[in-house]
Design a protein around this motif. Structure first.
Motif, PDB file in Angstrom:
ATOM      1  N   ALA A   1      28.846  38.369  38.548  1.00 18.10           N
ATOM      2  CA  ALA A   1      30.055  37.391  38.368  1.00 18.10           C
ATOM      3  C   ALA A   1      29.428  36.332  39.403  1.00 18.10           C
ATOM      4  O   ALA A   1      29.031  36.817  40.059  1.00 18.10           O
ATOM      5  CB  ALA A   1      31.267  38.103  38.931  1.00 18.10           C
ATOM      6  N   THR A   2      29.870  35.127  38.372  1.00 11.42           N
ATOM      7  CA  THR A   2      29.514  34.280  38.927  1.00 11.42           C
ATOM      8  C   THR A   2      30.063  33.128  38.581  1.00 11.42           C
ATOM      9  O   THR A   2      30.765  32.976  37.403  1.00 11.42           O
ATOM     10  CB  THR A   2      27.041  34.044  38.823  1.00 11.42           C
ATOM     11  N   ALA A   3      29.501  31.632  38.946  1.00  8.63           N
ATOM     12  CA  ALA A   3      30.759  30.587  38.587  1.00  8.63           C
ATOM     13  C   ALA A   3      29.879  29.209  38.518  1.00  8.63           C
ATOM     14  O   ALA A   3      28.963  29.946  39.303  1.00  8.63           O
ATOM     15  CB  ALA A   3      32.102  30.134  39.405  1.00  8.63           C
TER      16      ALA A   3
ATOM     17  N   VAL B   1      34.146  36.806  30.372  1.00  9.01           N
ATOM     18  CA  VAL B   1      34.143  35.911  31.392  1.00  9.01           C
ATOM     19  C   VAL B   1      36.111  36.244  32.653  1.00  9.01           C
ATOM     20  O   VAL B   1      36.736  36.870  31.765  1.00  9.01           O
ATOM     21  CB  VAL B   1      34.857  34.459  31.425  1.00  9.01           C
TER      22      VAL B   1
ATOM     23  N   ASP C   1      39.634  35.928  35.052  1.00  3.50           N
ATOM     24  CA  ASP C   1      39.735  34.656  36.112  1.00  3.50           C
ATOM     25  C   ASP C   1      40.293  34.564  37.478  1.00  3.50           C
ATOM     26  O   ASP C   1      40.184  36.545  37.193  1.00  3.50           O
ATOM     27  CB  ASP C   1      41.689  34.179  35.377  1.00  3.50           C
ATOM     28  N   PRO C   2      39.404  34.305  38.254  1.00  2.00           N
ATOM     29  CA  PRO C   2      39.055  34.419  39.419  1.00  2.00           C
ATOM     30  C   PRO C   2      40.491  34.731  40.709  1.00  2.00           C
ATOM     31  O   PRO C   2      40.057  35.328  41.380  1.00  2.00           O
ATOM     32  CB  PRO C   2      37.942  33.921  40.338  1.00  2.00           C
TER      33      PRO C   2
ATOM     34  N   SER D   1      40.485  38.653  30.852  1.00  7.49           N
ATOM     35  CA  SER D   1      39.447  38.504  30.405  1.00  7.49           C
ATOM     36  C   SER D   1      38.656  38.452  29.437  1.00  7.49           C
ATOM     37  O   SER D   1      39.833  39.049  28.140  1.00  7.49           O
ATOM     38  CB  SER D   1      38.735  39.552  31.074  1.00  7.49           C
TER      39      SER D   1
ATOM     40  N   TRP E   1      34.576  26.806  36.672  1.00  9.01           N
ATOM     41  CA  TRP E   1      35.029  28.142  37.581  1.00  9.01           C
ATOM     42  C   TRP E   1      35.298  29.677  37.379  1.00  9.01           C
ATOM     43  O   TRP E   1      35.697  30.061  37.983  1.00  9.01           O
ATOM     44  CB  TRP E   1      36.489  27.095  38.056  1.00  9.01           C
TER      45      TRP E   1
ATOM     46  N   THR F   1      34.912  33.145  35.984  1.00  8.61           N
ATOM     47  CA  THR F   1      33.819  33.815  36.716  1.00  8.61           C
ATOM     48  C   THR F   1      33.249  34.739  35.323  1.00  8.61           C
ATOM     49  O   THR F   1      33.601  34.759  35.056  1.00  8.61           O
ATOM     50  CB  THR F   1      34.084  35.111  37.531  1.00  8.61           C
ATOM     51  N   HIS F   2      32.313  34.287  35.255  1.00 12.25           N
ATOM     52  CA  HIS F   2      31.398  34.749  34.297  1.00 12.25           C
ATOM     53  C   HIS F   2      30.020  35.858  34.517  1.00 12.25           C
ATOM     54  O   HIS F   2      29.166  35.390  35.962  1.00 12.25           O
ATOM     55  CB  HIS F   2      30.647  33.721  33.343  1.00 12.25           C
ATOM     56  N   PHE F   3      29.666  37.183  33.382  1.00  6.50           N
ATOM     57  CA  PHE F   3      28.913  38.242  33.591  1.00  6.50           C
ATOM     58  C   PHE F   3      28.579  38.102  32.520  1.00  6.50           C
ATOM     59  O   PHE F   3      29.033  38.285  31.563  1.00  6.50           O
ATOM     60  CB  PHE F   3      29.311  39.210  34.683  1.00  6.50           C
TER      61      PHE F   3
END
Length: 178
Positions: free
Chosen positions: A92-94, A120, A122-123, A140, A156, A158-160
């Motif tokens: 998980a990153t942005a 993706v 929503d964080p 998601s 912004w 979170t995507h992984f």
């Protein structure tokens, strides 16, 4: 009587891109190569017959998001073609970019539908007793590693990447707004 309204919508583009004429017809040959580790950045021209057309399509998705978000529309994107092999995943990153987009250019089959998928989420913290992070603000979203699958989202989010299976390979175009 009052109604519930969404004050913080999260807009996404989930679509399928017709890649005829955009990718080289022999692109699947790159999937069978070995070496380079689990993720390799390849030259755009090795994968794309018409880079301008793909850039236009991904830029249009980001511009549609910008309009929906009432933000300035991006004019340019940074485009990178990545080859993912067995074992690759992205935690998980942005992104600092306003918008990020992915398009699956080629893929081998997999035993599990979600292997190599791009997701993706929503964080933002939801509320107490909500089973998934980000709920109720958003849900998601995911695209499978299927040719033509396309997802564009705010950077912004979170995507992984779900781990790529041992014998699976995926070629993806990743774009960031500039």
């Amino acid at each position: 009587m009052s109604t519930v309204s969404r004050h913080w919508p999260t807009n996404l583009v989930l679509d399928e891109v017709d890649l005829a004429g955009i990718v080289h017809e022999d692109l699947p040959v790159l999937l069978s190569g070995t070496g380079g580790g689990s993720m390799e950045v390849i030259e755009n021209k090795r994968a794309l017959a018409d880079e301008v057309a793909l850039r236009a399509r991904l830029t249009a998705s980001m511009q549609a998001l910008a309009v929906a978000d009432s933000r300035p529309q991006p004019d340019e994107i940074h485009l990178e073609v990545q080859l993912w092999r067995g074992g690759y995943d992205l935690p998980a990153t942005a992104s600092p970019a306003d918008y990020v987009a992915w398009c699956v250019l080629a893929a081998t089959s997999s035993n599990h539908e979600q292997s190599g998928a791009i997701a993706v989420a929503d964080p933002r913290a939801g509320c107490a007793l909500v089973p998934m992070p980000g709920l109720p603000w958003g849900r998601s979203a995911m695209i499978a590693a299927k040719v033509g699958a396309h997802l564009a989202a705010p950077g912004w989010l979170t995507h992984f990447v779900i781990p790529v299976e041992k014998d699976q390979a995926v070629i993806v175009a990743v774009a960031f707004s500039i």
